[in-house]
Design a protein around this motif. Structure first.
Motif, PDB file in Angstrom:
ATOM      1  N   ASP A 111       0.833  -1.209   0.000  1.00  0.00           N
ATOM      2  CA  ASP A 111       0.000   0.000   0.000  1.00  0.00           C
ATOM      3  C   ASP A 111       0.865   1.255   0.000  1.00  0.00           C
ATOM      4  O   ASP A 111       0.554   2.230  -0.688  1.00  0.00           O
ATOM      5  CB  ASP A 111      -0.923   0.018   1.216  1.00  0.00           C
ATOM      6  N   GLN A 112       1.950   1.227   0.770  1.00  0.00           N
ATOM      7  CA  GLN A 112       2.869   2.369   0.791  1.00  0.00           C
ATOM      8  C   GLN A 112       3.460   2.584  -0.596  1.00  0.00           C
ATOM      9  O   GLN A 112       3.515   3.713  -1.100  1.00  0.00           O
ATOM     10  CB  GLN A 112       3.987   2.126   1.806  1.00  0.00           C
ATOM     11  N   ALA A 113       3.896   1.493  -1.221  1.00  0.00           N
ATOM     12  CA  ALA A 113       4.511   1.578  -2.548  1.00  0.00           C
ATOM     13  C   ALA A 113       3.527   2.108  -3.585  1.00  0.00           C
ATOM     14  O   ALA A 113       3.913   2.874  -4.478  1.00  0.00           O
ATOM     15  CB  ALA A 113       5.046   0.208  -2.963  1.00  0.00           C
ATOM     16  N   ALA A 114       2.264   1.734  -3.492  1.00  0.00           N
ATOM     17  CA  ALA A 114       1.262   2.204  -4.455  1.00  0.00           C
ATOM     18  C   ALA A 114       1.144   3.730  -4.413  1.00  0.00           C
ATOM     19  O   ALA A 114       1.030   4.379  -5.460  1.00  0.00           O
ATOM     20  CB  ALA A 114      -0.088   1.543  -4.175  1.00  0.00           C
ATOM     21  N   VAL A 115       1.204   4.302  -3.218  1.00  0.00           N
ATOM     22  CA  VAL A 115       1.137   5.763  -3.086  1.00  0.00           C
ATOM     23  C   VAL A 115       2.382   6.394  -3.696  1.00  0.00           C
ATOM     24  O   VAL A 115       2.297   7.389  -4.434  1.00  0.00           O
ATOM     25  CB  VAL A 115       0.967   6.169  -1.607  1.00  0.00           C
ATOM     26  N   LEU A 116       3.545   5.820  -3.422  1.00  0.00           N
ATOM     27  CA  LEU A 116       4.792   6.370  -3.966  1.00  0.00           C
ATOM     28  C   LEU A 116       4.825   6.258  -5.491  1.00  0.00           C
ATOM     29  O   LEU A 116       5.329   7.162  -6.169  1.00  0.00           O
ATOM     30  CB  LEU A 116       5.994   5.667  -3.351  1.00  0.00           C
ATOM     31  N   ARG A 117       4.283   5.168  -6.025  1.00  0.00           N
ATOM     32  CA  ARG A 117       4.240   5.027  -7.497  1.00  0.00           C
ATOM     33  C   ARG A 117       3.348   6.098  -8.123  1.00  0.00           C
ATOM     34  O   ARG A 117       3.665   6.606  -9.203  1.00  0.00           O
ATOM     35  CB  ARG A 117       3.766   3.630  -7.893  1.00  0.00           C
ATOM     36  N   ARG A 118       2.263   6.463  -7.451  1.00  0.00           N
ATOM     37  CA  ARG A 118       1.415   7.548  -7.968  1.00  0.00           C
ATOM     38  C   ARG A 118       2.193   8.861  -8.024  1.00  0.00           C
ATOM     39  O   ARG A 118       2.105   9.611  -8.995  1.00  0.00           O
ATOM     40  CB  ARG A 118       0.167   7.716  -7.099  1.00  0.00           C
ATOM     41  N   ARG A 119       2.978   9.137  -6.983  1.00  0.00           N
ATOM     42  CA  ARG A 119       3.774  10.369  -6.973  1.00  0.00           C
ATOM     43  C   ARG A 119       4.819  10.328  -8.079  1.00  0.00           C
ATOM     44  O   ARG A 119       5.038  11.313  -8.783  1.00  0.00           O
ATOM     45  CB  ARG A 119       4.430  10.560  -5.599  1.00  0.00           C
ATOM     46  N   LYS A 120       5.471   9.185  -8.253  1.00  0.00           N
ATOM     47  CA  LYS A 120       6.504   9.057  -9.283  1.00  0.00           C
ATOM     48  C   LYS A 120       5.908   9.231 -10.667  1.00  0.00           C
ATOM     49  O   LYS A 120       6.488   9.913 -11.524  1.00  0.00           O
ATOM     50  CB  LYS A 120       7.209   7.710  -9.171  1.00  0.00           C
ATOM     51  N   GLU A 121       4.739   8.671 -10.890  1.00  0.00           N
ATOM     52  CA  GLU A 121       4.065   8.837 -12.181  1.00  0.00           C
ATOM     53  C   GLU A 121       3.780  10.318 -12.443  1.00  0.00           C
ATOM     54  O   GLU A 121       3.981  10.810 -13.559  1.00  0.00           O
ATOM     55  CB  GLU A 121       2.755   8.041 -12.176  1.00  0.00           C
ATOM     56  N   PHE A 122       3.345  11.028 -11.424  1.00  0.00           N
ATOM     57  CA  PHE A 122       3.109  12.462 -11.565  1.00  0.00           C
ATOM     58  C   PHE A 122       4.412  13.191 -11.913  1.00  0.00           C
ATOM     59  O   PHE A 122       4.450  14.017 -12.821  1.00  0.00           O
ATOM     60  CB  PHE A 122       2.498  13.044 -10.287  1.00  0.00           C
ATOM     61  N   LEU A 123       5.486  12.881 -11.189  1.00  0.00           N
ATOM     62  CA  LEU A 123       6.760  13.563 -11.428  1.00  0.00           C
ATOM     63  C   LEU A 123       7.337  13.242 -12.804  1.00  0.00           C
ATOM     64  O   LEU A 123       8.056  14.061 -13.378  1.00  0.00           O
ATOM     65  CB  LEU A 123       7.777  13.181 -10.352  1.00  0.00           C
ATOM     66  N   ASP A 124       7.039  12.059 -13.327  1.00  0.00           N
ATOM     67  CA  ASP A 124       7.570  11.656 -14.627  1.00  0.00           C
ATOM     68  C   ASP A 124       6.786  12.249 -15.802  1.00  0.00           C
ATOM     69  O   ASP A 124       7.213  12.123 -16.942  1.00  0.00           O
ATOM     70  CB  ASP A 124       7.600  10.131 -14.740  1.00  0.00           C
ATOM     71  N   THR A 125       5.678  12.925 -15.519  1.00  0.00           N
ATOM     72  CA  THR A 125       4.906  13.579 -16.570  1.00  0.00           C
ATOM     73  C   THR A 125       5.551  14.930 -16.866  1.00  0.00           C
ATOM     74  O   THR A 125       5.692  15.753 -15.964  1.00  0.00           O
ATOM     75  CB  THR A 125       3.442  13.785 -16.117  1.00  0.00           C
ATOM     76  N   PRO A 126       5.966  15.171 -18.109  1.00  0.00           N
ATOM     77  CA  PRO A 126       6.628  16.444 -18.414  1.00  0.00           C
ATOM     78  C   PRO A 126       5.733  17.642 -18.074  1.00  0.00           C
ATOM     79  O   PRO A 126       4.542  17.637 -18.367  1.00  0.00           O
ATOM     80  CB  PRO A 126       6.863  16.376 -19.927  1.00  0.00           C
ATOM     81  N   ALA A 127       6.341  18.619 -17.418  1.00  0.00           N
ATOM     82  CA  ALA A 127       5.599  19.823 -17.034  1.00  0.00           C
ATOM     83  C   ALA A 127       6.576  20.983 -16.882  1.00  0.00           C
ATOM     84  O   ALA A 127       7.780  20.791 -16.759  1.00  0.00           O
ATOM     85  CB  ALA A 127       4.864  19.594 -15.724  1.00  0.00           C
ATOM     86  N   SER A 128       6.024  22.176 -16.897  1.00  0.00           N
ATOM     87  CA  SER A 128       6.812  23.386 -16.701  1.00  0.00           C
ATOM     88  C   SER A 128       5.905  24.442 -16.090  1.00  0.00           C
ATOM     89  O   SER A 128       4.684  24.343 -16.166  1.00  0.00           O
ATOM     90  CB  SER A 128       7.372  23.885 -18.032  1.00  0.00           C
ATOM     91  N   PHE A 129       6.509  25.432 -15.495  1.00  0.00           N
ATOM     92  CA  PHE A 129       5.743  26.570 -14.998  1.00  0.00           C
ATOM     93  C   PHE A 129       5.356  27.492 -16.153  1.00  0.00           C
ATOM     94  O   PHE A 129       4.382  28.220 -16.080  1.00  0.00           O
ATOM     95  CB  PHE A 129       6.570  27.392 -14.000  1.00  0.00           C
ATOM     96  N   PHE A 130       6.158  27.464 -17.222  1.00  0.00           N
ATOM     97  CA  PHE A 130       6.002  28.413 -18.317  1.00  0.00           C
ATOM     98  C   PHE A 130       5.948  27.684 -19.650  1.00  0.00           C
ATOM     99  O   PHE A 130       6.669  26.695 -19.862  1.00  0.00           O
ATOM    100  CB  PHE A 130       7.173  29.413 -18.313  1.00  0.00           C
ATOM    101  N   TYR A 131       5.106  28.202 -20.545  1.00  0.00           N
ATOM    102  CA  TYR A 131       4.923  27.590 -21.861  1.00  0.00           C
ATOM    103  C   TYR A 131       5.029  28.675 -22.933  1.00  0.00           C
ATOM    104  O   TYR A 131       4.663  29.828 -22.707  1.00  0.00           O
ATOM    105  CB  TYR A 131       3.548  26.906 -21.957  1.00  0.00           C
ATOM    106  N   ARG A 132       5.551  28.265 -24.089  1.00  0.00           N
ATOM    107  CA  ARG A 132       5.612  29.151 -25.252  1.00  0.00           C
ATOM    108  C   ARG A 132       5.047  28.370 -26.420  1.00  0.00           C
ATOM    109  O   ARG A 132       5.534  27.273 -26.716  1.00  0.00           O
ATOM    110  CB  ARG A 132       7.063  29.560 -25.527  1.00  0.00           C
ATOM    111  N   GLU A 133       4.012  28.917 -27.029  1.00  0.00           N
ATOM    112  CA  GLU A 133       3.358  28.263 -28.172  1.00  0.00           C
ATOM    113  C   GLU A 133       2.965  26.826 -27.848  1.00  0.00           C
ATOM    114  O   GLU A 133       3.154  25.911 -28.646  1.00  0.00           O
ATOM    115  CB  GLU A 133       4.256  28.336 -29.410  1.00  0.00           C
ATOM    116  N   GLY A 134       2.463  26.622 -26.641  1.00  0.00           N
ATOM    117  CA  GLY A 134       1.971  25.306 -26.235  1.00  0.00           C
ATOM    118  C   GLY A 134       3.025  24.322 -25.784  1.00  0.00           C
ATOM    119  O   GLY A 134       2.701  23.203 -25.406  1.00  0.00           O
TER     120      GLY A 134
END
Length: 174
Positions: A111-134
């Motif tokens: 159960d602990q690992a399942a929560v950590l995997r959710r966080r890791k999946e979120f962190l592995d999704t490309p993201a930025s604070f700022f975007y230019r032309e999408g």
């Protein structure tokens, strides 16, 4: 988050309101301080729901103190909240720290690992604070040194968190 924090600290030991408030402040007060106007109504809701019990103890030199403890219903609610945190509790860094503060209360490493995997999946999704032309803007592309700093710090923090998640997930897997 406040109810999770209350349940988590009371799972460790019974506390009176002031002690509970001090522990909550120490955990997240510099980021999101808790006021009496938020804490005591949350305690009242949990008492009415049967998740907390209270009893009165004599005060050291003042009026009697109200001591709070977790009930079995409260423990079950806490474990459910930890097993299945809301999406925002996984994606928001400070909220995730609150989940982490009590994740060891879950008895099953899976159960602990399942929560950590959710966080890791979120962190592995490309993201930025700022975007230019999408498209996300990388730190190296920023002319503004302050925005560049935001991106560099976020990248370094994310890399270290991913390393910790990988290590911890490996440990939990045995």
């Amino acid at each position: 988050m406040l109810e999770l924090t209350i349940l988590g600290f009371l799972a460790e030991q019974p506390l009176h309101g002031y002690e509970l408030k001090e522990r909550i402040r120490a955990l997240s007060g510099h980021v999101r301080p808790v006021s009496d106007g938020a804490l005591y109504p949350a305690i009242t809701r949990l008492l009415k729901a049967g998740k907390l019990a209270e009893h009165t103890e004599p005060g050291a030199s003042a009026a009697p103190r109200r001591t709070l403890s977790l009930t079995e219903a409260g423990r079950a609610d806490l474990l459910e909240r930890l097993r299945h945190p809301k999406e925002a509790d996984v994606t928001d860094g400070q909220r995730f720290f609150t989940v982490l503060a009590f994740l060891s209360l879950l008895p099953d490493p899976a159960d602990q690992a399942a929560v950590l995997r959710r966080r890791k999946e979120f962190l592995d999704t490309p993201a930025s604070f700022f975007y230019r032309e999408g498209s996300p803007v990388r730190a190296e592309e920023m002319a503004d040194p302050f925005r560049q700093g935001m991106l560099r710090v976020a990248r370094a923090t994310g890399a270290e968190e991913r390393r910790w998640l990988d290590e911890t997930l490996a440990t939990l897997a045995g």
